[in-house]
Motif scaffolding. Sequence first.
Motif, mmCIF file in Angstrom:
data_model
loop_
_atom_site.group_PDB
_atom_site.id
_atom_site.type_symbol
_atom_site.label_atom_id
_atom_site.label_comp_id
_atom_site.label_asym_id
_atom_site.label_seq_id
_atom_site.Cartn_x
_atom_site.Cartn_y
_atom_site.Cartn_z
ATOM 1 N N TRP A 1 -2.390 -0.493 -9.805
ATOM 2 C CA TRP A 1 -2.822 -1.420 -8.750
ATOM 3 C C TRP A 1 -2.075 -2.744 -8.821
ATOM 4 N N LEU B 1 -4.424 -0.628 1.813
ATOM 5 C CA LEU B 1 -5.168 -1.331 0.781
ATOM 6 C C LEU B 1 -4.970 -2.824 0.961
ATOM 7 N N SER C 1 -16.276 2.043 -4.030
ATOM 8 C CA SER C 1 -15.009 2.638 -3.621
ATOM 9 C C SER C 1 -14.679 3.839 -4.494
ATOM 10 N N ASN D 1 -10.170 -1.373 -0.777
ATOM 11 C CA ASN D 1 -9.951 -0.348 0.264
ATOM 12 C C ASN D 1 -11.178 -0.212 1.156
ATOM 13 N N SER E 1 0.839 -1.207 0.000
ATOM 14 C CA SER E 1 0.000 0.000 0.000
ATOM 15 C C SER E 1 0.866 1.245 0.000
ATOM 16 N N ILE F 1 -8.150 4.814 2.459
ATOM 17 C CA ILE F 1 -7.131 4.609 1.441
ATOM 18 C C ILE F 1 -5.920 3.816 1.951
#
Length: 246
Positions: A55, A206, A84, A199, A10, A203
């Motif tokens: 991601w 993650l 999200s 999430n 994250s 934030i």
Amino acid sequence: MKKLLDYVLSSLYLLYFGLVLLVFHVIQAGAFHLIGKDAHKKTVDVMNAFIAYGWYLTGSTIQYRQLTDLPTDRPIIFVANHQSMFDISPIIWFLRRHTPIFVSKIELSHGIPSISYNLRKSGAALIDRKDAKQAISEIARLGKHIQQKKHSAVIFPEGTRSASGQMRPFATGGLAVLLKRAPGALVVPVVIRGTGHFNPKGIFPLRSFTRMSWTVLPGLEPAGQTPEDITRLAQEAIAAELEKTI
């Protein structure tokens, strides 16, 4: 061990995410003021590709499926479930051909590099949830725009995010206003999976190795149906797709 990995990955992604927003804020402003709106849109499209494909830094994956051909000669209203803040970037990137413009809360129009700038310059309907008259006026303006330009609007009828993945009831009001001002629009449901899991508590952190997907379903013709009917049909189509295993 998994929780530790979530924190590490994250941190890596959020550093990347922050840099993307800062760099593209400058690029967006330059494109808009020096070249024009078309150049600005292209920079926004690319920025959202960077956000979404970033991601993979968390070990997560994204999948896009389009179960129908979409017209380019008429406006479209995309109706999606909402899990999200990360629901948005793949919609902008994968549906860029249709110039998706969002219905968004007005608070997001300031304070976030790149994102706030794009909301202001893209023509998004920036609504004040405490001011019904203002909200209706903004959504009506967006409806008129997509009718004239053959662009698309994106609305989340749940109104607020549901990180659990359990859909809230769809409200009809916003969609009804869009359809009134864009009577030629096709209503297209979009099914979003996995972003709430990615999430669930803000934030950070993650959840790494999350599978996320966006599925565009066949469109719904509004002619001869009430906004309530269309809203119900969209919600039922999304709910039925969410129950499937992919």
